[in-house]
Design a protein around this motif. Sequence first.
Motif, mmCIF file in Angstrom:
data_model
loop_
_atom_site.group_PDB
_atom_site.id
_atom_site.type_symbol
_atom_site.label_atom_id
_atom_site.label_comp_id
_atom_site.label_asym_id
_atom_site.label_seq_id
_atom_site.Cartn_x
_atom_site.Cartn_y
_atom_site.Cartn_z
ATOM 1 N N SER A 1 0.971 -1.409 -0.110
ATOM 2 C CA SER A 1 0.026 -0.208 0.000
ATOM 3 C C SER A 1 1.036 1.511 -0.453
ATOM 4 O O SER A 1 2.036 1.266 0.013
ATOM 5 C CB SER A 1 -1.024 0.179 1.165
ATOM 6 N N ASP A 2 0.434 2.198 -0.003
ATOM 7 C CA ASP A 2 1.315 3.942 -1.197
ATOM 8 C C ASP A 2 1.509 4.579 1.145
ATOM 9 O O ASP A 2 1.210 4.172 1.882
ATOM 10 C CB ASP A 2 0.138 4.885 -1.371
ATOM 11 N N TYR A 3 2.840 4.421 0.984
ATOM 12 C CA TYR A 3 3.489 4.918 2.121
ATOM 13 C C TYR A 3 2.933 6.071 2.779
ATOM 14 O O TYR A 3 2.898 7.172 2.017
ATOM 15 C CB TYR A 3 5.183 5.017 1.552
ATOM 16 N N ASP A 4 2.590 6.530 4.455
ATOM 17 C CA ASP A 4 1.679 7.618 4.631
ATOM 18 C C ASP A 4 2.202 8.104 5.429
ATOM 19 O O ASP A 4 3.491 7.903 6.743
ATOM 20 C CB ASP A 4 0.837 6.940 5.736
ATOM 21 N N GLU A 5 2.845 9.627 4.758
ATOM 22 C CA GLU A 5 4.027 10.897 5.463
ATOM 23 C C GLU A 5 3.708 10.560 7.168
ATOM 24 O O GLU A 5 4.627 10.691 7.901
ATOM 25 C CB GLU A 5 4.104 11.895 4.453
#
Length: 324
Positions: free
Chosen positions: A101-105
């Motif tokens: 999944s997309d990395y969440d800053e």
Amino acid sequence: GSLAATYYLDSSCKKLSLNCDLGPTSFLSVRKALAYALDSEQISKELSGGYGAALYAPYSDELDMWKQKGSKIELTEYLHSLESAKKALVEGGWIYNADGSDYDEKAGGVRYKKLTLEESEAFEGANLSYSVIFDDGKTEYKTEQVDEEFYIPCAISWLGLDNDEFTSLVSQKLIEEKLASSLGIAISLTLADGSAPDGRSAYGMCSTEQSWESAIYEARGGSYDPYDRLFPYGEGGLTLSDAQELSGGKLGVDYLSKAMIADSSSPDEYSEWWGEYLERWNALIPDIALCSAYRFDLYNSKIKGLDTSPFRSVPEAIVYCSVE
């Protein structure tokens, strides 16, 4: 009488030797992020009591080749910038979580990169089974397979030196002050007695000290420089201009390190090859040379022409000086 002084950089530098053949440090984006993240200016001052210099090349500017090339050597100064460090990671594809999944800053955690087919096959597929186990024996980061894709973690094993001021200071910056984790990088530090081996071991990076007294070029078979795979060093015999033309201006560090020794017909030509080597090294960052200390020699101002350096001691230099 009054005193005069000669100042020069020490003949060694403190550095992090990076493993360019395995794990996250085999990717330029991670090496670049580490270079930007570490404040070499501040580290050099703290280690030398304010009498140090940040470095962006592996060799001292006291070398004759450097003096001959002078301002013609163009190096990138990786000035401390967490924004630039994070940008390097994002542009390098470290934008995923372990599950793909997309990395969440905002959520943070360790960054992962989706490996391309070429990256999966590189280094005999070593990165497909890459893993780092932390000292607690419980925390492990490893390459994860999600469906048909592989994701490698931005987790680095570091071999440092016990009772070493350099390792202690850099560890404080990267780990205790959570500089690395703020970027999505996990670092596991192992301390060893004596001199640590270079970064071509199972570790991602090692604390080392390099002496400039004998300029030994640490070519690693060209495996980490794509330019060397495109235009490998053969029988040699080419001038620098001919080699640049044939390679399209893309000469790798392995080619340059061999050619400067085998193909130079004069000191000036050697300096030209050497300057190109420094620039390519600076672009690839196989090591992060963080600091060197300034030294000085004090003497009576009536002594003229006393040219001391890391490569010429006072007893050697005094032969060529005069007294008013």
